[in-house]
Design a protein around this motif. Sequence first.
Motif, short mmCIF file in Angstrom:
data_model
loop_
_atom_site.label_atom_id
_atom_site.label_comp_id
_atom_site.label_asym_id
_atom_site.label_seq_id
_atom_site.Cartn_x
_atom_site.Cartn_y
_atom_site.Cartn_z
N ILE B 42 0.89 -1.15 0.02
CA ILE B 42 -0.16 -0.12 -0.08
C ILE B 42 0.90 1.34 0.00
N ASP B 43 2.06 1.29 0.58
CA ASP B 43 2.91 2.36 0.73
C ASP B 43 3.40 2.92 -0.80
N THR B 84 -10.73 -1.91 -2.25
CA THR B 84 -10.09 -1.78 -0.88
C THR B 84 -8.93 -0.59 -1.31
N LEU B 85 -8.35 -1.03 -2.35
CA LEU B 85 -7.04 -0.05 -2.84
C LEU B 85 -7.39 1.36 -2.87
N SER B 87 -10.07 2.95 -1.46
CA SER B 87 -10.46 3.46 -0.28
C SER B 87 -9.29 3.73 0.58
N ALA B 88 -8.27 3.11 0.63
CA ALA B 88 -7.09 3.38 1.27
C ALA B 88 -6.47 4.79 0.70
N VAL B 91 -8.03 8.12 1.38
CA VAL B 91 -7.87 9.16 2.89
C VAL B 91 -6.21 9.32 2.61
N SER B 92 -5.73 8.85 1.70
CA SER B 92 -4.02 9.29 1.38
C SER B 92 -3.99 10.53 0.56
N VAL B 119 -16.98 4.58 -1.18
CA VAL B 119 -15.67 5.31 -1.75
C VAL B 119 -15.82 6.69 -2.06
N ILE B 122 -16.14 8.54 0.96
CA ILE B 122 -14.75 8.66 1.79
C ILE B 122 -13.95 9.48 1.27
N ARG B 124 -14.99 12.01 -0.72
CA ARG B 124 -15.45 13.28 -0.81
C ARG B 124 -15.72 13.62 -2.59
#
Lengths: 460, 460
Positions: B42-43, B84-85, B87-88, B91-92, B119, B122, B124
Amino acid sequence: MPRSQSANRQIKLGAVLFGVGGPGDHDSWRNPEIPGDASVDIDWYIARARQAEAAKFDLVFIVDSQFITPDSPPHYLNRLEPLTLMSALAVSTTNIGLVGTLTTSYNTPFNLARRLASVDLISRGRAGWNVVATGDGGTAANYSRDEHYDYESRYARALECVRVVQGLWDSYEDDAFPRDRETGQFVDPSRQHKLNHKGRFFQVQGPLNIVRSRQGQPVIFQAGDSDEGRDLGAAIGEGIFTHAPTLEAGVAFARDIKARAAAKGRNPDHVLIQPGVRPWIADTDAEAIEAERYERLHKDFGKTLAQFGRPFGWHDFSQYDLDAPFPELGDLGNDSFKTQADRIKAVAKERNLTLRQAVTFFSEQHRSPFVGSPLTVANTIEEWFRAGAFDGLNITVTIPSEFAKFTDQVLPILRERGLVRAEYESDTLRGNLGLPVPENRWTQARRATDEAVRDTLVEA
Amino acid sequence: MPRSQSANRQIKLGAVLFGVGGPGDHDSWRNPEIPGDASVDIDWYIARARQAEAAKFDLVFIVDSQFITPDSPPHYLNRLEPLTLMSALAVSTTNIGLVGTLTTSYNTPFNLARRLASVDLISRGRAGWNVVATGDGGTAANYSRDEHYDYESRYARALECVRVVQGLWDSYEDDAFPRDRETGQFVDPSRQHKLNHKGRFFQVQGPLNIVRSRQGQPVIFQAGDSDEGRDLGAAIGEGIFTHAPTLEAGVAFARDIKARAAAKGRNPDHVLIQPGVRPWIADTDAEAIEAERYERLHKDFGKTLAQFGRPFGWHDFSQYDLDAPFPELGDLGNDSFKTQADRIKAVAKERNLTLRQAVTFFSEQHRSPFVGSPLTVANTIEEWFRAGAFDGLNITVTIPSEFAKFTDQVLPILRERGLVRAEYESDTLRGNLGLPVPENRWTQARRATDEAVRDTLVEA
């Protein structure tokens, strides 16, 4: 204490994030502390998850439902979806576990396995899955089905689904990717495995296209009070979400589940019982008791009555005379929350209750037993824990200042007594819950074969 | 330019995040700049999304596939799941759009609608959905099906699914939640709507339990080159992901899609054509040409041959004599990527190619036309854009320093010429792409009724 492990065991803590309020809570959203759109506001969830993480909670818990009418409680009407919410929280926190509710009735195992494994990697080993089979029968109409699955097949399907998902999670052994830049070998084909599952409900070949995380597999949670529900929990649950109205009921439930798990060959220490709890905390016992009483007595009876209909498929009870004998409902509820519906019918009949009396009786069942000053609440928690009524508590989180009373006033007392952690032991969910990392089934099988061969050689 | 809007239009930019390498790229993972597990790290994704956001890209694009064998390319073998990717990443990042690939063949519309809407909230208002119908026929075996859906029903199902999802997204009008703390009104029941869809593939009642985001609905992307694929894109696509081997082919494709969209009553300016591109950039044209040539000629032919089998259901072509005439394949590929498979068969027959010649011919089709110094690449992009070959480009992102050459050396030239933005115009995906916010269908219907009534009154 008979078990060595029990000497230094600590209370596990979950934070159930309810946005504008949990089941039966129609009014919390009016509290000025809560944004009216808390249930769809990712910043609200991130702030609460961080509040729980600062207090060294084991996990946040995301409940779910999918069938609504205009009369549904506020949080049900409009909420973020658990899987996407978990993933956003995964990169917004570092140590706390993330447990999301996903139904086995209206998801396919390949999608479940893949998405939960993805959250497990994104969180670097902090994902948990709360397995539900969906009680709201109306959900069927959102998924191209004329009828909801019947009770028996719903549970059988849940069990098969979880087994398939766990099988898919083992598609790659942990050494499957040598990624040798010199030789150019990216994958070791002998470490990738098809599942080839052919069952009653699912046929799934695999392999899944994603590796295991540092905790091996996401942790399995389950809630279910019926005989079928308890058996499923004993078979698959590593955490059991429940409701404990009294210490005695809590102890009886915990003993029953752990006995069922042991009968299935599982270690009962690896089945953690975690009742949901909304503590009422004030400076003095009297103030806390009064605050709880005030809220309970000022509930809108019409909304309580609407919520009462849920186990019966959101049946409209406002059509009956409240003060006449409890209505004859026939099979109503069999396709919804059957156990709850059956119990309500039985109790109403046995005690000869009116509808109003029945509604009040079951509301009382959900009164919090954790009411008082911080010291009183801490003492009650210790008493229940030492008696074996639970391994952990899932604290309802709606109003931030109410949650802060628990984290800032109750937890320090329990920490002083060594009953809750001061620091995380791990940065995986399994690590913090004291649950073992499940060995990959293929690695295990090969190891067993290797050992058998070696034993033969030694004997020879 | 005939259209007023076209005078100041700018090139839209997408970053296709490929982890350890895109289709046909078997070797990028050996580059020391890339973590070997980039596709599940994810990083790595967050860093690339932020790199693209710093360069004011419109969106990141997450491709997908679900069927693998031990011979699949590295990125296919082991990757994060798109939802899922997204959504992560939501917020990043703050401004960049997040477009994920999700299949209509192996997801239900209620789950798709709910998770994508989540999503969208989340982030916006920054979510997009790349609609695919799944080409890899082997996927069926992971979803309890004996056979993959046939070609016709796959596309019909995709269209119906998107319409149902869009219908569910409008379940709540934007003023559905008065949340009046004084009166206690949380929801306005007249602004919550059932869909009551009964179609060929799906029956979905609704309502969906989630509101619309600030951009109204997620943006719909699509890719498809067959007649059915182009029609679907023209019907639903707001962005079209494609491949443009030459300027002329790009112009022809863009004209065709926009004409089809106009014929369906849509505004062709709201259908953005975005070919995928891997630019080769070096200090001089000669160096860039040599670098592209070196990589192309040093590809492992065995792996290229394996990839060549994909349109035919990952058919194993290594069983044939490479220098004999192209094998007779019958119906092979009809249940997979039919258009590609048919084209390969036709070209091989027409030109009388051997298998080796066919593999080479189609590899050449995927040579990047954007090769040279930063100035040359910028000039080529401007030429293609002004000719109408695209509205935007989706840049392949694997090696960070390669991507940085594009953002740091090519984009400043295009920015100087006013062809790409210097700052985001908006913090929603629709806002940045210049796409309108779709009005809620129920609000629109009521407004239309109100206007009709008012007109009647005025006339009377």
